[in-house]
Scaffold this motif. Sequence first.
Motif, mmCIF file in Angstrom:
data_model
loop_
_atom_site.group_PDB
_atom_site.id
_atom_site.type_symbol
_atom_site.label_atom_id
_atom_site.label_comp_id
_atom_site.label_asym_id
_atom_site.label_seq_id
_atom_site.Cartn_x
_atom_site.Cartn_y
_atom_site.Cartn_z
ATOM 1 N N GLU A 9 -19.204 -0.557 3.137
ATOM 2 C CA GLU A 9 -19.734 -1.718 2.039
ATOM 3 C C GLU A 9 -19.916 -0.878 1.133
ATOM 4 O OE1 GLU A 9 -18.873 -5.115 2.837
ATOM 5 O OE2 GLU A 9 -17.938 -4.123 4.122
ATOM 6 N N SER A 54 -9.166 -7.609 -11.368
ATOM 7 C CA SER A 54 -8.715 -6.837 -10.757
ATOM 8 C C SER A 54 -8.314 -5.219 -11.445
ATOM 9 C CB SER A 54 -8.289 -7.358 -9.728
ATOM 10 O OG SER A 54 -6.674 -7.546 -10.275
ATOM 11 N N ASP A 65 -3.073 -6.837 -2.307
ATOM 12 C CA ASP A 65 -3.381 -6.355 -1.271
ATOM 13 C C ASP A 65 -4.840 -5.712 -1.227
ATOM 14 O OD1 ASP A 65 -3.398 -4.874 1.596
ATOM 15 O OD2 ASP A 65 -2.960 -3.184 0.360
ATOM 16 N N GLN A 66 -6.053 -5.334 -1.074
ATOM 17 C CA GLN A 66 -7.151 -4.676 -1.539
ATOM 18 C C GLN A 66 -6.863 -3.675 -1.376
ATOM 19 O OE1 GLN A 66 -9.817 -6.774 -2.639
ATOM 20 N NE2 GLN A 66 -10.949 -5.019 -2.780
ATOM 21 N N ASP A 67 -6.354 -2.764 -0.465
ATOM 22 C CA ASP A 67 -6.338 -1.212 -0.075
ATOM 23 C C ASP A 67 -5.268 -0.817 -1.009
ATOM 24 O OD1 ASP A 67 -7.518 -1.309 2.134
ATOM 25 O OD2 ASP A 67 -5.746 -1.207 3.436
ATOM 26 N N SER A 68 -4.203 -1.717 -1.909
ATOM 27 C CA SER A 68 -3.591 -0.771 -3.036
ATOM 28 C C SER A 68 -4.236 -1.374 -3.976
ATOM 29 C CB SER A 68 -2.436 -2.314 -3.522
ATOM 30 O OG SER A 68 -1.674 -1.800 -1.969
ATOM 31 N N GLU A 69 -5.042 -2.414 -4.118
ATOM 32 C CA GLU A 69 -5.577 -2.079 -5.397
ATOM 33 C C GLU A 69 -7.097 -0.860 -5.598
ATOM 34 O OE1 GLU A 69 -6.162 -3.946 -7.994
ATOM 35 O OE2 GLU A 69 -4.857 -6.582 -7.662
ATOM 36 N N GLU A 70 -7.698 -0.916 -4.968
ATOM 37 C CA GLU A 70 -8.614 0.614 -4.398
ATOM 38 C C GLU A 70 -8.448 1.206 -5.410
ATOM 39 O OE1 GLU A 70 -11.946 -0.025 -3.642
ATOM 40 O OE2 GLU A 70 -11.933 -1.959 -3.559
ATOM 41 N N TYR A 83 0.872 -0.866 0.292
ATOM 42 C CA TYR A 83 -0.104 -0.059 -0.077
ATOM 43 C C TYR A 83 1.105 1.570 -0.073
ATOM 44 C CZ TYR A 83 -3.090 3.300 1.635
ATOM 45 O OH TYR A 83 -4.022 4.786 1.984
ATOM 46 N N ARG A 124 -8.443 1.736 -9.192
ATOM 47 C CA ARG A 124 -9.876 1.801 -9.575
ATOM 48 C C ARG A 124 -9.729 3.792 -9.872
ATOM 49 N NH1 ARG A 124 -14.008 -1.304 -8.304
ATOM 50 N NH2 ARG A 124 -13.824 -2.991 -6.801
ATOM 51 N N VAL A 154 -16.398 0.520 -4.803
ATOM 52 C CA VAL A 154 -15.935 0.584 -3.471
ATOM 53 C C VAL A 154 -15.117 1.813 -3.367
ATOM 54 C CG1 VAL A 154 -14.712 -0.831 -1.521
ATOM 55 C CG2 VAL A 154 -15.609 -1.937 -3.254
ATOM 56 N N LYS A 203 -4.410 -13.162 -6.315
ATOM 57 C CA LYS A 203 -5.217 -12.023 -5.600
ATOM 58 C C LYS A 203 -3.367 -11.309 -4.935
ATOM 59 C CE LYS A 203 -8.754 -13.199 -6.684
ATOM 60 N NZ LYS A 203 -8.330 -14.893 -6.732
#
Length: 544
Positions: A159, A451, A363-368, A64, A371, A166, A361
């Motif tokens: 959510e 992603s 890190d979700q925060d990094s993927e965000e 991140y 966007r 997101v 998959k």
Amino acid sequence: ATVGAIIGFGIAAHGSESINWAYSNKGVWFIAAGWVYAPLVAGACAATIFLLIKYGLFRRADPYKWTIRSIPFIFALTAAIETLFIVWKGSPRLNLDDQEPWKIAVECVSIGLAFGAFGILCFVPWADRKVKGKEPLRSYEMFYHWCIPTREPVAEALEPEEGGDVLDGGDMKAADEATPDKGYFAGFKKKATKGLLAEVADYKAEDATIKEMHDLAEKFDEDAEELFRFLQVMTSSLASFAHGANDVANAIGPLSTIYYIWQIFFVPWANRKVKGKEPLRAYEMFYHWCIATREPISEALEPEQDADVLDGDMKAADEATPDKGYFASLKKQATKGLVAEVADYKADDAQIKEMHDLAEKFDQDSEELFRFLQVMTSSLASFAHGANDVANAIGPLSTIYYIWQNAEIPPKKVQVELWILAYGGIGIDVGLILYGYKIMRALGNQITYHSPSRGFSMELGATLSVMIASKTGIPVSTTQCITGATLFVGLCNGNLKTLGWKRLIITAFGWILTLPVAGIISGSIFAFAAYSPSMLEGAFNASS
């Protein structure tokens, strides 16, 4: 399809000798070769971009931190590429590509630096608070985030609702209630909207004097009263006009028109809605005669809190009694592509689920963080799609129009009419709305796992290849390029099972089949139109 149609027409009109088949002279084989190496170039570009992101950012100890630090640079690079594409392949009317190379370079760098500054000053602090801090922030608040005090993280606010984003989704209402704004802009907003929220109808309704006064007033038939709700919109507008003009005479001028609208539109519609209890919307009064009689739905006429009784809960009515009129059917078909499921289409299919589960998959925060970047790359991909695919489609039309208007063969370069450009733009928009969801389903989840970082890489890689093809004059398909980019990014997972090979084979077969099918249809139509009259004339002369 356009190339195949031109070939079919040419063979039907002048024989196969009239077609330029040679590779060396940018003929058919040169174009066909482009259909092979364009997806390969797009795939190589996309894979390179994704691997840089994968190993340069996501595989680090703190992905991140490295991702958010690199966002301004990615902003600047993407914006510079977009600027170069617009200048390089922009409208000939603007003469942007006639500038000296150093001026083009300065423009690209300047705009890139401006977007990089935007990333540093606005996006990065806002995204850090929203993604990492879980603060309920809206997109537009990035432009004045420094005026907003720290908000309490609200898990529910982050959510997303079904189909939401997101990064910007979530139940913002719950966030507002849990952590009300206290900043300068929030205070200004509260003052500005005070008149919209102030109680009026029930103000001091519990006061004994006012309550007695209201109770003594005569009450009338509720259905009859309901008819006047819509009229109040008209009368209040009329009163405002009279008040503004300070002349009652100006207010009674449109009386005859209002009476006509009342008789033709409102009375029949209101009878069906109020007396017949049919679930009709307000705007449907203007074509109520086209709407078949609907089953009365009592629930549809129960208003939600603070809702208008006359308009009711139309969602319940839609589910219970779907429209069956001509306009309703047309509307359903026209908007099908806007509501069709794309991202999760066949998500429960065993093969697709396994393919997605096997993909790596991150890190979700990094993927965000990617966007928002996808907004830029998707815009660039749309521009590339118009610069290449739409140009392929309207090229023959522009040539035909030039010959019709000037009675001569056009020169090598002809300025396309604005109405033809608009026609092509409208056509691609209509196609996207009506049938675009089918391609989105195929590319979105049936080839490989997607992603935000993968989508960013695919779009940017495909756009770069289309840019090169457009400048060199090769009529490639944007769909071919994005498919190649999707394939190569999927291969970066290091597992062949993460790709939908069946869908890829069907797609490739469709590309191969398109050329001869389009050629046969085009040639047949031309032959029918051009040769049937002469054949009939010969038969007639022989019989006489």
